[in-house]
Design an enzyme around this catalytic site. Structure first.
Site, mmCIF file in Angstrom:
data_model
loop_
_atom_site.group_PDB
_atom_site.id
_atom_site.type_symbol
_atom_site.label_atom_id
_atom_site.label_comp_id
_atom_site.label_asym_id
_atom_site.label_seq_id
_atom_site.Cartn_x
_atom_site.Cartn_y
_atom_site.Cartn_z
ATOM 1 N N HIS A 188 48.554 -41.189 -114.119
ATOM 2 C CA HIS A 188 49.597 -40.466 -114.852
ATOM 3 C C HIS A 188 49.615 -38.981 -114.477
ATOM 4 O O HIS A 188 48.640 -38.436 -113.956
ATOM 5 C CB HIS A 188 49.376 -40.610 -116.363
ATOM 6 N N GLU A 264 42.819 -46.168 -120.850
ATOM 7 C CA GLU A 264 41.632 -45.383 -120.512
ATOM 8 C C GLU A 264 40.479 -45.816 -121.413
ATOM 9 O O GLU A 264 40.684 -46.356 -122.515
ATOM 10 C CB GLU A 264 41.924 -43.882 -120.691
#
Length: 384
Positions: A188, A264
């Site tokens: 990202h 994550e």
């Protein structure tokens, strides 16, 4: 006259490592008739361990039929075929004793090893999956039919000649492996925490992209559009990955599918802290975490070991859904490093030696024989 047998063996792990099992069949070398089969659920193990256990079981089944036989082992595992043929070194400590055990079943020179495509190892693969299903249900595998009930002679006779050496993967994959599935792994774009190098996992504030992060995502979208190969997009459901994926999807005209396994890792009490702050406040935590993939930060529900499991499951789900396609996978530092590490067969501490910049791109190709090839790592040329 001593018999000649064909042993087909396979093994699998749902999670790699995870619940694992193996399957093996023994065929008459002249007729192709099935004369024995074996399978077993072996608990928690890796794919490679399960494959070796399948090999050993197949060789033992052949030896029980005729200890003086010669055997042609056929497997879709390039790793096992190359290692047992002596062309590759066996470095992993879990593999070494299994390979040594396999070599003791028959004398040297009476066993040959041949790689076959996965679609020609269906019986052993089926048995391995039956064994894993049995383990899931709390039981051991039992044969459905007596040995010899299936005559595969005609099918074997119709097959093209076998390759006598394993295919090369990497930059020159052979056509018989088919089109690989390609993961284009996009980290990202930046959030307000990124330039400060603060821990930002799934247990924190779930920050949005910053203005720079949106710019990075747009540059990545332009680069991917120029390449023109992405056919599907799968992303972590966290805000920063959703936003990155949506920017790219709008440019490519694709929908985004979300996958929980790409989140994550949870950094617990470290969320929002810099490395120096963690070192000051949680020195024992940090030392343990750097020393073992099983260690978790205080307050965290995850270690890198548990991350490896869920990232591997996510990988396998994506591979099953998009065979032979190019898939953009939008995720975070730790899951992407984990997928790269697994593709390379590298140890857990290799993750500390990888750099992944915001909005950087990696690429991994997955082949039909179960092997993978890292094609690109931390490419940020689209941001310059």
């Amino acid at each position: 006259m001593a018999a000649r047998f064909i042993v087909e063996a396979d093994g699998g792990s749902r999670g790699n490592p995870g619940p694992a099992g193996y399957g093996a069949v023994v065929r008459d070398g002249d007729t192709g008739q099935l004369v024995a089969e074996a399978a077993e659920f072996i608990g928690h193990a890796t794919n490679n361990v399960a494959e070796y256990r399948g090999l050993i079981a197949g060789l033992r089944a052949a030896r029980e039929l005729d200890p003086d036989a010669s055997v042609d082992v056929r497997m879709d595992s390039k790793l096992v075929v190359e290692q047992m043929s002596g062309r590759w070194k066996i470095k992993h400590p879990d593999m070494q004793p299994l390979a040594a055990e396999a070599r003791t079943v028959f004398p040297r020179g009476r066993v040959t090893y041949t790689w076959i495509p996965r679609e020609r190892n269906k019986d052993a693969d089926r048995l391995a999956n039956e064994a894993m299903d049995a383990g899931r249900d709390g039981r051991q595998w039992e044969p459905r039919k007596p040995a010899g009930a299936v005559d595969a002679g005609a099918a074997l006779a119709a097959e093209p000649p076998l390759e006598k050496s394993a295919p090369k993967v990497g930059w020159a994959a052979p056509a018989d492996l088919g089109t690989p599935t390609t993961f284009v792994l996009l980290r990202h774009g930046e959030t307000p925490l990124t330039p400060q190098k603060r821990f930002s996992g799934s247990g924190g504030t779930d920050p949005e992209l910053s203005d720079k992060g949106r710019w990075q995502a747009e540059r990545a979208a332009e680069a991917l559009a120029a390449r023109g190969s992405v056919q599907a997009i799968v992303a972590s459901p966290m805000r920063r990955t959703r936003q990155t994926a949506e920017i790219v999807a709008a440019r490519l005209g694709l929908d985004v599918r979300y996958e929980e396994g790409l989140r994550e890792v949870d950094f617990g009490a470290w969320e929002g802290l810099t490395f120096a702050e963690v070192q000051e406040r949680y020195p024992d935590d940090l030392s343990a975490w750097l020393g073992s993939a099983k260690a978790r930060p205080t307050g965290s529900s995850e270690s890198f070991t548990t991350l490896t499991h869920r990232a591997g499951v996510a990988r396998d789900r994506i591979l099953a859904r998009y065979p032979g396609q190019t898939v953009l996978v939008v995720s975070h530092v730790s899951p992407i490093k984990t997928l790269v590490r697994l593709a390379l067969g590298a140890p857990p501490d290799s993750m500390y030696r990888m750099e992944l910049s915001a909005a950087s791109i990696c690429a991994v190709q997955y082949y039909a024989d179960g092997n993978a090839s890292l094609r690109l790592l931390n490419d940020g040329s689209h941001l310059r």
